[in-house]
Design a protein around this motif. Structure first.
Motif, PDB file in Angstrom:
ATOM      1  N   THR A 236       0.868  -1.178   0.000  1.00 63.94           N
ATOM      2  CA  THR A 236       0.000   0.000   0.000  1.00 63.94           C
ATOM      3  C   THR A 236       0.900   1.220   0.000  1.00 63.94           C
ATOM      4  O   THR A 236       1.833   1.304   0.804  1.00 63.94           O
ATOM      5  CB  THR A 236      -0.898   0.021   1.245  1.00 63.94           C
ATOM      6  OG1 THR A 236      -1.759  -1.116   1.228  1.00 63.94           O
ATOM      7  CG2 THR A 236      -1.750   1.275   1.281  1.00 63.94           C
ATOM      8  N   ALA A 237       0.644   2.160  -0.901  1.00 57.32           N
ATOM      9  CA  ALA A 237       1.459   3.362  -0.979  1.00 57.32           C
ATOM     10  C   ALA A 237       0.565   4.565  -1.238  1.00 57.32           C
ATOM     11  O   ALA A 237      -0.466   4.456  -1.914  1.00 57.32           O
ATOM     12  CB  ALA A 237       2.511   3.238  -2.081  1.00 57.32           C
ATOM     13  N   SER A 238       0.953   5.716  -0.707  1.00 59.70           N
ATOM     14  CA  SER A 238       0.169   6.928  -0.918  1.00 59.70           C
ATOM     15  C   SER A 238       1.064   8.157  -0.830  1.00 59.70           C
ATOM     16  O   SER A 238       2.111   8.145  -0.169  1.00 59.70           O
ATOM     17  CB  SER A 238      -0.953   7.037   0.123  1.00 59.70           C
ATOM     18  OG  SER A 238      -0.427   7.280   1.416  1.00 59.70           O
ATOM     19  N   TYR A 239       0.622   9.194  -1.523  1.00 59.11           N
ATOM     20  CA  TYR A 239       1.266  10.507  -1.418  1.00 59.11           C
ATOM     21  C   TYR A 239       0.179  11.570  -1.565  1.00 59.11           C
ATOM     22  O   TYR A 239      -0.710  11.453  -2.420  1.00 59.11           O
ATOM     23  CB  TYR A 239       2.321  10.717  -2.500  1.00 59.11           C
ATOM     24  CG  TYR A 239       2.793  12.162  -2.570  1.00 59.11           C
ATOM     25  CD1 TYR A 239       3.636  12.677  -1.595  1.00 59.11           C
ATOM     26  CD2 TYR A 239       2.342  13.007  -3.583  1.00 59.11           C
ATOM     27  CE1 TYR A 239       4.038  14.012  -1.627  1.00 59.11           C
ATOM     28  CE2 TYR A 239       2.743  14.343  -3.625  1.00 59.11           C
ATOM     29  CZ  TYR A 239       3.594  14.838  -2.644  1.00 59.11           C
ATOM     30  OH  TYR A 239       3.986  16.156  -2.679  1.00 59.11           O
ATOM     31  N   SER A 240       0.252  12.589  -0.718  1.00 58.32           N
ATOM     32  CA  SER A 240      -0.701  13.693  -0.779  1.00 58.32           C
ATOM     33  C   SER A 240       0.045  15.012  -0.697  1.00 58.32           C
ATOM     34  O   SER A 240       0.963  15.171   0.111  1.00 58.32           O
ATOM     35  CB  SER A 240      -1.705  13.609   0.375  1.00 58.32           C
ATOM     36  OG  SER A 240      -2.490  12.442   0.280  1.00 58.32           O
ATOM     37  N   TYR A 241      -0.363  15.932  -1.559  1.00 63.94           N
ATOM     38  CA  TYR A 241       0.139  17.298  -1.512  1.00 63.94           C
ATOM     39  C   TYR A 241      -1.034  18.231  -1.255  1.00 63.94           C
ATOM     40  O   TYR A 241      -2.081  18.131  -1.900  1.00 63.94           O
ATOM     41  CB  TYR A 241       0.822  17.678  -2.828  1.00 63.94           C
ATOM     42  CG  TYR A 241       1.108  19.167  -2.918  1.00 63.94           C
ATOM     43  CD1 TYR A 241       2.066  19.743  -2.102  1.00 63.94           C
ATOM     44  CD2 TYR A 241       0.382  19.983  -3.782  1.00 63.94           C
ATOM     45  CE1 TYR A 241       2.312  21.102  -2.148  1.00 63.94           C
ATOM     46  CE2 TYR A 241       0.617  21.346  -3.836  1.00 63.94           C
ATOM     47  CZ  TYR A 241       1.585  21.904  -3.013  1.00 63.94           C
ATOM     48  OH  TYR A 241       1.816  23.256  -3.054  1.00 63.94           O
TER      49      TYR A 241
END
Length: 696
Positions: A569-574
């Motif tokens: 599971t991977a995520s990135y938020s800006y």
């Protein structure tokens, strides 16, 4: 000094434009070039999980069914949605809501460090409202700490959702899906030992009650006795939930669930003097004899479904809640030299609430388009009491604290009784042309009447709210595996009595990709949301006023996949968050408090089969936060960026017995989660748990 010298990472508007353009690279050309095939409208990926299927089998969900209000295949839904299945929760041994959400795009947790009274998390920069099986629970901040073991999965809906759920902040909403009886015999029992003298046992089992299987039951429960990482803390819990389902025919299902939670969850820290680096496990500036937090809640839920045939279905959901809580501690209110100033605070409250929803769903064909229409009503009645006391406490020495004991009395400053009645009507429509172009829209009107009685002044304040919210979305499937979408949605949240409600809206564009022949889902979205009429306290009148506006522009990237022996599971938020209006407080142009510009995470695990007696699985996770300011002025301090590492390992002693261990914050990373004013609150430290579980 504990604070990091690094500043929160930030992009300008020009950089944001470049980032948003680059996010389209998440859709490889190979995905669009795949040989297309048709999916029957009820056929889903067999390896993924859909609402109602066993979430214990996969970390990748394919669909949702939030109480029937927001349902379907994730590829078809014109919104950003994350699902944390029971398998993912179990892999990481997440035993709080914050731990469950740690690896979710757009979510930020643990902003208040050692203050463990509530489930502290934000979604896309705002506190979130929570729901259970589609019915509102309330705000997470100031609400009841939920027990994850009670739920099959956790669904996170990004963006404004009032047209679907009712009261909701523009950042998003969290829906908990209750464990219900299953049409099979199953069971699990476990025992667990953990840090801070914590001992826990739990069980979850069910079966058929008669030969034809029309009656099934389920019982879930746990007992915990322990402490937290701070002196004079407690982490005790009794949880029990029983469910009974009656299926007299394939067309009808009725489920009754009764659950009770009783917690002594004492946050052991009232903060530390600002600017030092104290030991979390030994230094204590509160009062050991005046440090308590109790919370209990009993819920009764009734869920009904009946299919009339010819595409018409009825669904109803009713829940009654009886809750009470109390809290008291001595907290650090500043320091002068080696003298630590303190204050006493205590509160007590009760809630009795009834909420019900009933709706009809009709599936048909209109002008060559598959049509799904949902029309429903909702009502609720709640009575709450809220009593709060505050007073000065004796100071103590920073280097040699001498405790003075519990106060004889603490002066009352608030004593409120509040009664809230709400009614709502809503309609939602979806039109699907050839499983390729999907148009959906919804409208909801809420009437909310709030009556607040101030028992100290005998004054009564009323607030009568009448609000209409809507949403519209369009999904286009380039292939059966790739979808593009755009949507616009609104939100509304009642503020204090006599104050205008807080309103929000969001526009979002995104894409989702489920590669053919795999158990994986990749998603990317760009959005702009805003919230107006934000409530602030006027420093002159000390009254709440609806002023201010906050705007957030951002992106979310998320991937969940199971590839052979690997799960990840991977995520990135800006988030580019800005205060664009704030009355006379002078914070226009600043970043709102507790909002990080960059949040990223990755969790990966690998399974080795037939290692000695059984399979061996090891997982490692990394969470990055770019840092945030402690208040809207951006002048009272900041966290700086930080990285937290988690790990887990499990070994199957037999096909049905598993020994596992998990560690949150493996390297015991430490920073000030909240502070800069009168006290510092440190981030959660390392916690180790070892569990032995047996299933059947």
């Amino acid at each position: 000094m504990l604070r990091s010298n690094s500043s929160p990472l930030r992009f300008g508007h020009a950089s944001l434009k470049s980032v948003l353009m680059c996010c389209t690279a998440m859709l490889p050309a190979a995905a669009i070039a795949q040989d297309s095939y048709r999916l029957d409208d009820v056929t889903l990926e067999a390896e993924g999980t859909y609402a109602g299927a066993s979430d214990a089998e996969s970390v990748v969900a394919t669909g949702i069914d939030a109480g029937g209000k927001f349902s379907g295949d994730l590829l078809d839904i014109p919104a950003s949605v994350s699902v944390i299945t029971s398998k993912e929760i179990k892999q990481r041994n997440a035993d709080t809501v914050e731990e469950v959400l740690n690896y979710t795009a757009g979510a930020s947790t643990d902003s208040y460090g050692a203050d463990d009274r509530f489930d502290y998390f934000t979604i896309r920069g705002f506190n979130a409202h929570t729901y259970r099986d589609g019915l509102m629970i309330g705000k997470n901040f100031g609400g009841f700490r939920e027990e994850p073991f009670a739920y099959e999965r956790v669904e996170v809906f990004k963006g404004a959702n009032s047209a679907s759920f009712g009261i909701s902040d523009p950042g998003g909403a969290v829906n908990y899906v209750t464990k219900k009886p299953r049409d099979e015999k199953f069971g699990e029992v476990y025992t667990q030992l953990g840090s801070f003298n914590t001992k826990e046992v739990g069980l979850d089992f069910g079966d058929k009650l008669n030969k034809d299987g029309t009656l099934t039951y389920r019982f879930t429960g746990l007992l915990r006795d322990g402490e937290l990482e701070y002196p004079s803390s407690e982490n005790d819990e009794v949880f029990a939930m029983g469910g009974l389902t009656w299926r007299p025919s394939d067309a009808t299902e009725l489920t009754l669930v009764v659950d009770h939670v009783d917690r002594d969850y004492v946050p052991g820290s009232g903060g530390f003097p600002v600017g030092y680096d104290f030991d979390r496990g030994s230094d204590f500036f509160g009062e050991p004899d005046y440090n308590y937090r109790g919370a209990s809640r009993t819920s009764v839920s009734l869920m009904a479904d009946h299919s009339f045939g010819n595409g018409l279905k009825f669904s109803g959901n009713l829940r009654y809640i009886d809750r009470e809580d109390d809290f008291g501690y001595a907290y650090v209110s500043g320091a002068t030299g080696t003298t630590v100033n303190r204050a006493f605070f205590q509160s007590a409250g009760t809630t009795k609430a009834l909420i019900a929803d009933a709706h009809l769903t009709y599936d048909s064909v209109i002008a060559n388009a598959k049509s799904t229409t949902v029309a429903g009503i909702e009502f609720s009645h709640a009575e709450t009491t809220d009593k709060r006391d505050w007073g000065a406490a004796p100071s103590i020495d920073l280097n040699n604290p001498v405790y003075t004991g519990a106060p004889a009395t603490v002066a009352n400053f608030a004593n409120l009784d509040t009664e809230t009645d709400s009614r709502a009507v809503y309609v939602q429509q979806e039109l699907n042309w050839s499983d390729k172009t999907i148009l959906s829209f919804g409208l909801r009107h809420d009437w909310i009447d709030i009556t607040e009685q101030n028992n100290n002044t005998n004054a009564t304040t009323e607030n009568n709210i009448s609000e209409t919210t809507g949403r519209v979305g369009l999904t286009y499937k380039i292939t059966p595996e790739v979808s593009l979408y755009g949507s616009y949605a609104q939100s509304v949240v009642p503020a204090s009595a006599g104050v205008e409600p807080e309103e929000g809206d969001q526009i979002e564009f995104g894409t989702k990709w489920r590669p053919a022949g795999t158990n994986a889902l990749f998603a990317a979205s760009v959005y702009q949301l805003s919230k107006t009429n934000i409530t602030r306290t006027n420093p002159v009148t000390n009254l709440s006023e609806a002023i201010g506006e906050v705007r957030v522009r951002g992106i979310d990237l998320e991937a969940k996949a199971e590839i052979g022996a690997y799960d990840f599971t991977a995520s990135y938020s800006y988030l580019d968050a800005e205060i664009v209006e704030n009355g006379t407080s002078g914070n226009v142009g600043n970043t709102p408090a507790l909002v990080s510009s960059h949040i990223a995470s990755i969790w990966g695990s690998r399974t080795w089969e037939n290692v000695g007696r059984g399979d061996l699985t090891a997982g490692l996770g990394l969470r990055f936060n770019g840092g945030y300011y402690f208040d809207d002025t951006n002048a009272s301090g900041e966290t700086g960026s930080f990285i937290v590492v988690d790990a887990a390992v499990s070994y199957d002693l037999t096909k049905q017995t598993t020994l596992s261990a998990s560690v949150t914050n493996l390297f015991d990373e430490k920073h000030v989660s909240y502070g800069g004013f009168y006290a510092d609150f440190y981030s959660p430290g390392r916690e180790v748990q070892v569990k032995l579980a047996h299933t059947w």
